[in-house]
Design a protein around this motif. Structure first.
Motif, PDB file in Angstrom:
ATOM      1  N   LEU A   8      -5.556  17.546 -13.584  1.00 39.62           N
ATOM      2  CA  LEU A   8      -6.485  17.043 -12.579  1.00 39.62           C
ATOM      3  C   LEU A   8      -7.222  15.852 -13.177  1.00 39.62           C
ATOM      4  O   LEU A   8      -7.652  15.884 -14.317  1.00 39.62           O
ATOM      5  N   ARG A   9      -7.336  14.827 -12.410  1.00 43.81           N
ATOM      6  CA  ARG A   9      -8.054  13.653 -12.886  1.00 43.81           C
ATOM      7  C   ARG A   9      -9.052  13.275 -11.807  1.00 43.81           C
ATOM      8  O   ARG A   9      -8.689  12.657 -10.820  1.00 43.81           O
ATOM      9  N   TRP A  10     -10.284  13.724 -11.972  1.00 41.67           N
ATOM     10  CA  TRP A  10     -11.258  13.534 -10.911  1.00 41.67           C
ATOM     11  C   TRP A  10     -11.632  12.080 -10.730  1.00 41.67           C
ATOM     12  O   TRP A  10     -11.839  11.355 -11.685  1.00 41.67           O
ATOM     13  N   ILE A  11     -11.721  11.675  -9.491  1.00 37.83           N
ATOM     14  CA  ILE A  11     -12.390  10.414  -9.196  1.00 37.83           C
ATOM     15  C   ILE A  11     -13.561  10.751  -8.280  1.00 37.83           C
ATOM     16  O   ILE A  11     -13.539  11.759  -7.575  1.00 37.83           O
ATOM     17  N   GLU A  12     -14.564   9.919  -8.337  1.00 42.34           N
ATOM     18  CA  GLU A  12     -15.712  10.076  -7.445  1.00 42.34           C
ATOM     19  C   GLU A  12     -16.007   8.751  -6.790  1.00 42.34           C
ATOM     20  O   GLU A  12     -15.874   7.698  -7.410  1.00 42.34           O
ATOM     21  N   LEU A  13     -16.392   8.838  -5.552  1.00 38.21           N
ATOM     22  CA  LEU A  13     -16.733   7.644  -4.796  1.00 38.21           C
ATOM     23  C   LEU A  13     -18.054   7.920  -4.086  1.00 38.21           C
ATOM     24  O   LEU A  13     -18.138   8.836  -3.278  1.00 38.21           O
ATOM     25  N   LYS A  28     -15.182  13.469  -3.811  1.00 41.49           N
ATOM     26  CA  LYS A  28     -14.568  13.783  -5.094  1.00 41.49           C
ATOM     27  C   LYS A  28     -13.156  14.253  -4.825  1.00 41.49           C
ATOM     28  O   LYS A  28     -12.956  15.181  -4.045  1.00 41.49           O
ATOM     29  N   THR A  29     -12.172  13.600  -5.424  1.00 44.14           N
ATOM     30  CA  THR A  29     -10.787  14.022  -5.194  1.00 44.14           C
ATOM     31  C   THR A  29     -10.033  14.072  -6.517  1.00 44.14           C
ATOM     32  O   THR A  29     -10.473  13.536  -7.526  1.00 44.14           O
ATOM     33  N   ASP A  30      -8.892  14.712  -6.483  1.00 42.56           N
ATOM     34  CA  ASP A  30      -8.033  14.818  -7.656  1.00 42.56           C
ATOM     35  C   ASP A  30      -7.268  13.507  -7.830  1.00 42.56           C
ATOM     36  O   ASP A  30      -6.150  13.349  -7.366  1.00 42.56           O
ATOM     37  N   GLY A  31      -7.894  12.555  -8.486  1.00 45.32           N
ATOM     38  CA  GLY A  31      -7.248  11.279  -8.767  1.00 45.32           C
ATOM     39  C   GLY A  31      -7.368  10.297  -7.621  1.00 45.32           C
ATOM     40  O   GLY A  31      -7.657  10.665  -6.487  1.00 45.32           O
ATOM     41  N   PRO A  32      -7.119   9.003  -7.933  1.00 46.72           N
ATOM     42  CA  PRO A  32      -7.314   7.940  -6.945  1.00 46.72           C
ATOM     43  C   PRO A  32      -6.372   8.038  -5.744  1.00 46.72           C
ATOM     44  O   PRO A  32      -6.647   7.485  -4.688  1.00 46.72           O
ATOM     45  N   PHE A  33      -5.254   8.748  -5.905  1.00 47.45           N
ATOM     46  CA  PHE A  33      -4.281   8.766  -4.816  1.00 47.45           C
ATOM     47  C   PHE A  33      -4.463   9.934  -3.861  1.00 47.45           C
ATOM     48  O   PHE A  33      -3.754  10.055  -2.876  1.00 47.45           O
ATOM     49  N   ALA A  34      -5.408  10.809  -4.186  1.00 49.26           N
ATOM     50  CA  ALA A  34      -5.684  11.921  -3.273  1.00 49.26           C
ATOM     51  C   ALA A  34      -6.671  11.492  -2.187  1.00 49.26           C
ATOM     52  O   ALA A  34      -6.948  12.251  -1.265  1.00 49.26           O
ATOM     53  N   LEU A  35      -7.195  10.278  -2.295  1.00 51.32           N
ATOM     54  CA  LEU A  35      -8.126   9.797  -1.270  1.00 51.32           C
ATOM     55  C   LEU A  35      -7.386   9.563   0.037  1.00 51.32           C
ATOM     56  O   LEU A  35      -6.295   9.003   0.041  1.00 51.32           O
ATOM     57  N   ARG A  36      -7.987   9.977   1.120  1.00 49.13           N
ATOM     58  CA  ARG A  36      -7.410   9.703   2.429  1.00 49.13           C
ATOM     59  C   ARG A  36      -7.968   8.393   2.963  1.00 49.13           C
ATOM     60  O   ARG A  36      -8.915   7.840   2.440  1.00 49.13           O
ATOM     61  N   GLU A 122     -18.315   4.919 -17.786  1.00 48.92           N
ATOM     62  CA  GLU A 122     -18.611   3.722 -17.018  1.00 48.92           C
ATOM     63  C   GLU A 122     -18.348   3.986 -15.551  1.00 48.92           C
ATOM     64  O   GLU A 122     -17.566   4.868 -15.201  1.00 48.92           O
ATOM     65  N   GLU A 123     -19.006   3.218 -14.722  1.00 53.39           N
ATOM     66  CA  GLU A 123     -18.728   3.291 -13.291  1.00 53.39           C
ATOM     67  C   GLU A 123     -18.663   1.875 -12.747  1.00 53.39           C
ATOM     68  O   GLU A 123     -19.171   0.938 -13.354  1.00 53.39           O
ATOM     69  N   VAL A 124     -17.994   1.731 -11.619  1.00 52.03           N
ATOM     70  CA  VAL A 124     -17.772   0.412 -11.038  1.00 52.03           C
ATOM     71  C   VAL A 124     -18.488   0.361  -9.690  1.00 52.03           C
ATOM     72  O   VAL A 124     -18.214   1.178  -8.811  1.00 52.03           O
ATOM     73  N   ALA A 125     -19.420  -0.583  -9.571  1.00 48.96           N
ATOM     74  CA  ALA A 125     -20.223  -0.656  -8.352  1.00 48.96           C
ATOM     75  C   ALA A 125     -19.904  -1.933  -7.583  1.00 48.96           C
ATOM     76  O   ALA A 125     -19.455  -2.926  -8.147  1.00 48.96           O
ATOM     77  N   CYS A 126     -20.157  -1.866  -6.284  1.00 48.67           N
ATOM     78  CA  CYS A 126     -19.861  -2.993  -5.393  1.00 48.67           C
ATOM     79  C   CYS A 126     -21.120  -3.848  -5.210  1.00 48.67           C
ATOM     80  O   CYS A 126     -22.195  -3.322  -4.956  1.00 48.67           O
ATOM     81  N   TYR A 127     -20.971  -5.167  -5.321  1.00 48.61           N
ATOM     82  CA  TYR A 127     -22.104  -6.076  -5.104  1.00 48.61           C
ATOM     83  C   TYR A 127     -22.550  -6.048  -3.646  1.00 48.61           C
ATOM     84  O   TYR A 127     -23.722  -6.235  -3.347  1.00 48.61           O
ATOM     85  N   ALA A 128     -21.605  -5.853  -2.742  1.00 51.75           N
ATOM     86  CA  ALA A 128     -21.929  -6.019  -1.327  1.00 51.75           C
ATOM     87  C   ALA A 128     -22.530  -4.761  -0.699  1.00 51.75           C
ATOM     88  O   ALA A 128     -23.490  -4.845   0.047  1.00 51.75           O
ATOM     89  N   CYS A 129     -21.963  -3.590  -0.967  1.00 47.93           N
ATOM     90  CA  CYS A 129     -22.407  -2.398  -0.230  1.00 47.93           C
ATOM     91  C   CYS A 129     -22.984  -1.317  -1.137  1.00 47.93           C
ATOM     92  O   CYS A 129     -23.401  -0.271  -0.642  1.00 47.93           O
ATOM     93  N   ASP A 130     -22.956  -1.525  -2.467  1.00 50.37           N
ATOM     94  CA  ASP A 130     -23.566  -0.554  -3.369  1.00 50.37           C
ATOM     95  C   ASP A 130     -22.730   0.713  -3.578  1.00 50.37           C
ATOM     96  O   ASP A 130     -23.205   1.656  -4.201  1.00 50.37           O
TER      97      ASP A 130
END
Ligand SMILES: [Zn+2]
Length: 178
Positions: A8-13, A28-36, A122-130
């Motif tokens: 399992l490789r958690w990603i959070e958005l 929170k999903t199991d990896g970037p490709f589990a996102l719908r 580390e986390e990656v944030a968006c300049y436009a929508c946070d």
């Protein structure tokens, strides 16, 4: 018996709530490709469409999955609770320990906080929508916060210090010089 060895490789958005930008919803999903592609916020009729086409084949980010903007920045996730706990423990030790030992306690606390910050995630944030992305592939790399980009997005044409957008946004852009 079959066995899937893929861990399992958690990603959070963290997504801004469509009606209340102060609120964030964490997916929170199991990896970037589990996102719908589509999600519906709880207690809201708004449907949100994720920009899943901005994922690279390896699960990196070409832009913000929430709003589609192509400028993102990377920042450290500092564990504030742990950081403060270390300082509090050190402060107590300074009070109870004799002179040379109390200096050592302070130095150790400073060192621990330094390590905590530098090995932190580390986390990656968006300049436009946070929106905030965690656990995605590190390539392409988005540099640290650049105030000339933030200023352009906030003030548009009127930005005094604004820098024009690079082709492709911040993916693999050099680190800001200031
Ligand atoms: Zn965004």
């Amino acid at each position: 018996m079959s066995f899937d060895p893929t861990p399992l490789r958690w990603i959070e958005l963290d997504l801004p709530h469509p009606e209340d930008p102060e609120r964030k919803l964490t997916l929170k999903t199991d990896g970037p490709f589990a996102l719908r592609k589509w999600y519906r916020f709880p207690d809201s009729d708004e449907k949100i469409e994720l920009h899943v086409d901005l994922r690279t084949p390896k699960g990196g980010l070409l832009g913000c999955l929430a709003c589609g903007h192509k400028e993102l920045f990377t920042r450290k996730v500092f564990n504030v609770t742990l950081g403060i706990s270390i300082v509090v423990v050190a402060a107590i030790l300074v009070l109870v320990l004799p002179q040379p030992m109390s200096y050592i306690a302070l130095a150790v606390a400073a060192l621990l906080d330094f390590i905590l910050y530098h090995v932190g995630k580390e986390e990656v944030a968006c300049y436009a929508c946070d929106a905030v992305h965690r656990g995605f592939d590190k390539t392409p790399k988005h540099p640290r916060f650049d105030r000339t980009i933030a200023e352009r997005i906030k003030f548009g044409e009127k930005a005094v210090m604004g820098s024009p957008m690079r082709k492709g946004g911040t993916a693999d852009a050099p680190e800001p010089e200031h």
